[in-house]
Scaffold this motif. Sequence first.
Motif, PDB file in Angstrom:
ATOM      1  N   PRO A   1      35.403  62.473 -10.787  1.00 20.37           N
ATOM      2  CA  PRO A   1      34.280  62.434  -9.643  1.00 20.37           C
ATOM      3  C   PRO A   1      34.876  61.872  -8.375  1.00 20.37           C
ATOM      4  O   PRO A   1      35.826  61.185  -8.076  1.00 20.37           O
ATOM      5  N   PRO A   2      34.508  62.279  -7.038  1.00 21.26           N
ATOM      6  CA  PRO A   2      35.019  61.911  -5.720  1.00 21.26           C
ATOM      7  C   PRO A   2      34.633  60.254  -5.573  1.00 21.26           C
ATOM      8  O   PRO A   2      33.794  59.640  -6.195  1.00 21.26           O
ATOM      9  N   ARG A   3      35.791  59.748  -5.029  1.00 20.49           N
ATOM     10  CA  ARG A   3      35.659  58.298  -4.854  1.00 20.49           C
ATOM     11  C   ARG A   3      35.025  57.962  -3.590  1.00 20.49           C
ATOM     12  O   ARG A   3      35.150  58.803  -2.730  1.00 20.49           O
ATOM     13  N   ARG A   4      34.248  56.981  -3.495  1.00 19.63           N
ATOM     14  CA  ARG A   4      33.545  56.499  -2.369  1.00 19.63           C
ATOM     15  C   ARG A   4      34.484  56.302  -1.169  1.00 19.63           C
ATOM     16  O   ARG A   4      35.602  55.665  -1.372  1.00 19.63           O
ATOM     17  N   GLY A   5      34.069  56.728  -0.090  1.00 19.70           N
ATOM     18  CA  GLY A   5      35.127  56.329   1.040  1.00 19.70           C
ATOM     19  C   GLY A   5      35.359  55.032   1.281  1.00 19.70           C
ATOM     20  O   GLY A   5      34.406  54.242   1.293  1.00 19.70           O
ATOM     21  N   ARG A   6      36.401  54.574   1.676  1.00 26.96           N
ATOM     22  CA  ARG A   6      36.637  53.230   1.925  1.00 26.96           C
ATOM     23  C   ARG A   6      36.014  52.909   2.973  1.00 26.96           C
ATOM     24  O   ARG A   6      35.975  53.515   4.200  1.00 26.96           O
ATOM     25  N   GLU A   7      35.825  51.565   3.171  1.00 31.02           N
ATOM     26  CA  GLU A   7      35.056  51.103   4.384  1.00 31.02           C
ATOM     27  C   GLU A   7      35.847  51.249   5.771  1.00 31.02           C
ATOM     28  O   GLU A   7      37.383  51.133   5.573  1.00 31.02           O
ATOM     29  N   PRO A   8      35.270  51.764   6.664  1.00 34.57           N
ATOM     30  CA  PRO A   8      36.287  51.765   7.894  1.00 34.57           C
ATOM     31  C   PRO A   8      36.836  50.674   8.371  1.00 34.57           C
ATOM     32  O   PRO A   8      36.310  49.388   8.285  1.00 34.57           O
ATOM     33  N   GLY A   9      38.125  50.949   8.873  1.00 34.87           N
ATOM     34  CA  GLY A   9      38.775  49.741   9.225  1.00 34.87           C
ATOM     35  C   GLY A   9      38.532  49.894  11.157  1.00 34.87           C
ATOM     36  O   GLY A   9      37.599  50.234  11.410  1.00 34.87           O
ATOM     37  N   GLY A  10      39.563  49.501  11.682  1.00 36.12           N
ATOM     38  CA  GLY A  10      39.682  49.427  13.057  1.00 36.12           C
ATOM     39  C   GLY A  10      40.566  48.204  13.756  1.00 36.12           C
ATOM     40  O   GLY A  10      40.042  47.743  14.961  1.00 36.12           O
ATOM     41  N   GLY A  11      41.363  47.847  12.781  1.00 39.24           N
ATOM     42  CA  GLY A  11      42.338  46.832  13.135  1.00 39.24           C
ATOM     43  C   GLY A  11      42.288  45.762  12.040  1.00 39.24           C
ATOM     44  O   GLY A  11      42.056  45.743  10.992  1.00 39.24           O
ATOM     45  N   LEU A  12      42.440  44.541  12.541  1.00 36.28           N
ATOM     46  CA  LEU A  12      42.571  42.997  11.824  1.00 36.28           C
ATOM     47  C   LEU A  12      41.032  42.687  11.608  1.00 36.28           C
ATOM     48  O   LEU A  12      40.382  42.491  12.345  1.00 36.28           O
ATOM     49  N   LEU A  13      40.810  42.711  10.320  1.00 31.70           N
ATOM     50  CA  LEU A  13      39.538  42.175   9.836  1.00 31.70           C
ATOM     51  C   LEU A  13      39.635  40.631   9.897  1.00 31.70           C
ATOM     52  O   LEU A  13      40.430  39.904   9.583  1.00 31.70           O
ATOM     53  N   MET A  14      38.625  39.941  10.766  1.00 35.55           N
ATOM     54  CA  MET A  14      38.408  38.508  11.245  1.00 35.55           C
ATOM     55  C   MET A  14      37.314  37.613  10.310  1.00 35.55           C
ATOM     56  O   MET A  14      37.212  36.777  10.247  1.00 35.55           O
ATOM     57  N   GLY A  15      36.557  38.716   9.586  1.00 33.80           N
ATOM     58  CA  GLY A  15      35.314  37.870   9.097  1.00 33.80           C
ATOM     59  C   GLY A  15      34.110  38.811   9.016  1.00 33.80           C
ATOM     60  O   GLY A  15      34.269  40.150   9.396  1.00 33.80           O
ATOM     61  N   ARG A  16      33.057  38.559   8.359  1.00 32.87           N
ATOM     62  CA  ARG A  16      32.061  39.042   8.112  1.00 32.87           C
ATOM     63  C   ARG A  16      30.672  38.516   8.546  1.00 32.87           C
ATOM     64  O   ARG A  16      29.807  38.036   7.477  1.00 32.87           O
TER      65      ARG A  16
END
Length: 546
Positions: free
Chosen positions: A158-173
């Motif tokens: 089965p296809p894997r769910r696309g990984r969460e989009p990045g965009g650089g250094l993750l600083m928090g949520r």
Amino acid sequence: MDESGGSGQPRSGTDEATERHGEQRASSAPAAGATRSGPERPEHPTGPTPPTAAPGTSEAAPSPDRPHDPTDSAHEAATHSDPSSGTEDGAEVPGASPDQAEAPAGSGSPDEAGPSAQDAPHGPSAGAHPHPEPEHPRTLAHSGTGTGTGTGTGKAQPPRRGREPGGGLLMGRPFGVPVYVAPSWFLVAALITWVFGGQLDRVLPELGALRYLVSLFFAVAFYASVLVHELAHTVAALRFKLPVRRIQLQFFGGVSEIEKEAETPGREFVLSFVGPLLSLVLSGLFYLAMLAVEPGTVPGVLLAGLMISNLIVAAFNLLPGLPLDGGRMLRAVVWKITGRPMSGTIAAAWVGRALAVSVLIGLPLLTQSGVLGATQDHVGGMDTVTDALLAAILAAIIWTGAGNSLRMARLREHLPELRARSLTRRAVPVETSTPLSEALRRANEAGARALVVVDADGEPLSLVREAAIVGVPEHRRPWVAVSGLAQDLTDGMRVSAELAGEALLDTLRATPATEYLVVEDSGEIYGVLSAADVERAFVKAMARPS
């Protein structure tokens, strides 16, 4: 700025050669991969960079946020955009993996040929649920995210769910939304540190080399206030139940990627206004704090710089042209008056383009005339070149963002044309032990182009992937059971035949796959929906003029 909707445009995975093979009633290979459309994901920078002149000097010059590239592969899903803190919307189509290229259909005897690509109604079985065949019909083919080509020797993964989009250094949520710092931010931080440090040398010469440490602190504090601006957009979007993909701090500011458009002009206005409002509030707070410290000190200079910077960010974002927040506000007003979102987008986009031209011509002239505080003594050849370059970058950002907004508006106007019922391929049910050659013969006779594996009671279990069929040599097809080429059905792979437009795209994005089982509200099988057909219809709709 905030951006509603993402971000890149879909690439067509259609291959004319494949269509010709389809007409020969032969099975075809997977289509070439297509990227997500993404919204244009044109993004909107939160605002100009802070003034580079320290308070009391005459060399302050704001610079805008540069919108960052739409999502990693074009989220162009709904996304708001504005180079200072605007919003923009887009829609994306599930993409296929680019590593699977279209292959010619295998030749063989008629009884072993793949489902025909001829125009015929499709449904669970021959003659059931007549409905138009999707345009550019083709045989079983299209690859999905994370899936490989079946070989006929085992069950397809089965296809894997696309990984969460990045965009650089993750600083928090904060509030559950990922915040990224793009690599370009470090470049602008270094630039601010160097330029502002030079200005501090005039105001506080006693600092010596420590002035660069103070300047670095100013750069970080300024971008922290940009983050507050973006969080204001984010909180408002979440309050209106609009999903936010991410926040990114980059070279020219910040971007909030909001994946859906506001449902009413009132919400659009509020969503756009809260960012500049928070920047104004921050400017006021820094001013009050500045009154409590002694002028001419490090705290006093820093607070004054942050006050001016946030004031510039707010003023820049309130300019009434897309993709700025003020442009989104203008769009909401025109939308309210005319009742048509498209009218608001057109008006605000053209104002944005006029604004871009004004910035390109006017900013250097204002600097040269001394209106912005620069004196003739401080205006030199290098300053003139810098001002012209800054004006060109600003104008390009605004002009491009306005064009992206127009494109996304056209996309949203055409989205309702994507209907699961009209795009679904006719399918025939086969039991798990059915040889592939026999299943293809039945599909060929029924004019179907998809195979659904069912149990003894007729309940669907899995879907036979086109790529897996192509991977089985003709001479082996009588000895390979369809169950070995099928992908198990998950809840996300069951799609209602009534879905259309953005709701359809959202459903497909939630569970990336190459094919989906389309069912009636009663649970009865209607057919199979190929991601390739959706992507092709999406591209065709976007090519039509509004």
